[in-house]
Write a protein that holds these residues in place. Structure first.
Motif, short mmCIF file in Angstrom:
data_model
loop_
_atom_site.label_atom_id
_atom_site.label_comp_id
_atom_site.label_asym_id
_atom_site.label_seq_id
_atom_site.Cartn_x
_atom_site.Cartn_y
_atom_site.Cartn_z
N ILE A 21 49.28 -1.91 45.10
CA ILE A 21 49.69 -2.41 43.79
C ILE A 21 48.59 -3.30 43.19
O ILE A 21 48.30 -3.22 42.00
CB ILE A 21 51.03 -3.17 43.89
N GLN A 22 47.96 -4.11 44.01
CA GLN A 22 46.92 -5.01 43.50
C GLN A 22 45.62 -4.31 43.17
O GLN A 22 44.98 -4.65 42.19
CB GLN A 22 46.64 -6.12 44.52
N GLU A 23 45.22 -3.34 43.98
CA GLU A 23 43.87 -2.81 43.85
C GLU A 23 43.77 -1.40 43.29
O GLU A 23 42.75 -1.05 42.71
CB GLU A 23 43.18 -2.83 45.22
N GLU A 24 44.79 -0.58 43.45
CA GLU A 24 44.62 0.83 43.11
C GLU A 24 45.38 1.31 41.89
O GLU A 24 44.96 2.28 41.26
CB GLU A 24 44.98 1.69 44.33
N ILE A 25 46.47 0.69 41.57
CA ILE A 25 47.24 1.14 40.41
C ILE A 25 46.60 0.56 39.15
O ILE A 25 46.42 -0.65 39.03
CB ILE A 25 48.72 0.74 40.51
N LYS A 26 46.26 1.43 38.22
CA LYS A 26 45.55 1.01 37.02
C LYS A 26 46.45 1.01 35.77
O LYS A 26 45.97 0.97 34.67
CB LYS A 26 44.36 1.94 36.76
N ASP A 27 47.74 1.05 35.96
CA ASP A 27 48.68 1.06 34.84
C ASP A 27 48.70 -0.31 34.16
O ASP A 27 48.94 -1.33 34.82
CB ASP A 27 50.08 1.41 35.34
N PRO A 28 48.44 -0.38 32.85
CA PRO A 28 48.42 -1.68 32.17
C PRO A 28 49.79 -2.36 32.11
O PRO A 28 49.87 -3.56 31.85
CB PRO A 28 47.91 -1.33 30.76
N ARG A 29 50.85 -1.63 32.37
CA ARG A 29 52.19 -2.23 32.36
C ARG A 29 52.45 -3.08 33.60
O ARG A 29 53.38 -3.88 33.62
CB ARG A 29 53.27 -1.14 32.28
N ILE A 30 51.61 -2.91 34.62
CA ILE A 30 51.80 -3.66 35.86
C ILE A 30 50.78 -4.78 35.92
O ILE A 30 49.58 -4.54 36.02
CB ILE A 30 51.66 -2.75 37.09
N ASP A 31 51.27 -6.01 35.84
CA ASP A 31 50.41 -7.19 35.99
C ASP A 31 50.54 -7.63 37.45
O ASP A 31 51.54 -8.24 37.83
CB ASP A 31 50.86 -8.29 35.04
N PHE A 32 49.54 -7.30 38.27
CA PHE A 32 49.64 -7.54 39.70
C PHE A 32 49.75 -9.02 40.06
O PHE A 32 50.13 -9.36 41.16
CB PHE A 32 48.50 -6.89 40.47
N THR A 33 49.45 -9.93 39.11
CA THR A 33 49.58 -11.36 39.41
C THR A 33 51.04 -11.80 39.38
O THR A 33 51.37 -12.86 39.90
CB THR A 33 48.77 -12.20 38.40
#
Length: 122
Positions: A21-33
């Protein structure tokens, strides 16, 4: 499967999912923070994994993030299978976990009560 192996698999899936989730998913809807994997429950035969996800933010942000994770579920599963080196990766089920949000709310309420007591003492 033994309970011990099931627990080890759960911990490993949680670790790998957090990294994906932090490093590989590039979807702008997901804010990994604001997204964290709080718990992973694995079925006895490792065919199914229930993943509890905590998303800090308003209701719209939470729903948007969960939709993005559901859409990326196939990709996440394939990367997970390669990382944990199993023949058949478990089917992933994402669930929204509100426990962290609830804890923050209770902490702020307690802090408000504490401030009220201080003002009443003065």
């Amino acid at each position: 499967m033994s309970k011990r192996r099931q627990e080890r698999m759960s911990v490993e899936i949680r670790r790998v999912l957090s990294r994906i989730i932090q490093e590989e998913i590039k979807d702008p809807r997901i804010d990994f923070t604001t997204v964290s994997v709080t718990r992973v429950e694995v079925a006895n035969d490792i065919s199914h994994a229930r993943i509890n996800i905590s998303v800090l933010g308003d209701e719209a942000k939470q729903q948007e993030t969960m939709q993005a994770l559901q859409k990326a579920r196939g990709y996440i599963r394939s990367v997970l299978a390669g990382e944990i080196q199993v023949k058949h990766a478990p089917d992933l089920e994402f669930r929204l976990d509100r426990s962290i949000e609830h804890g923050v709310r209770i902490a702020s309420l307690l802090e408000g009560l504490k401030e009220g007591d201080r003002q009443a003492d003065e």
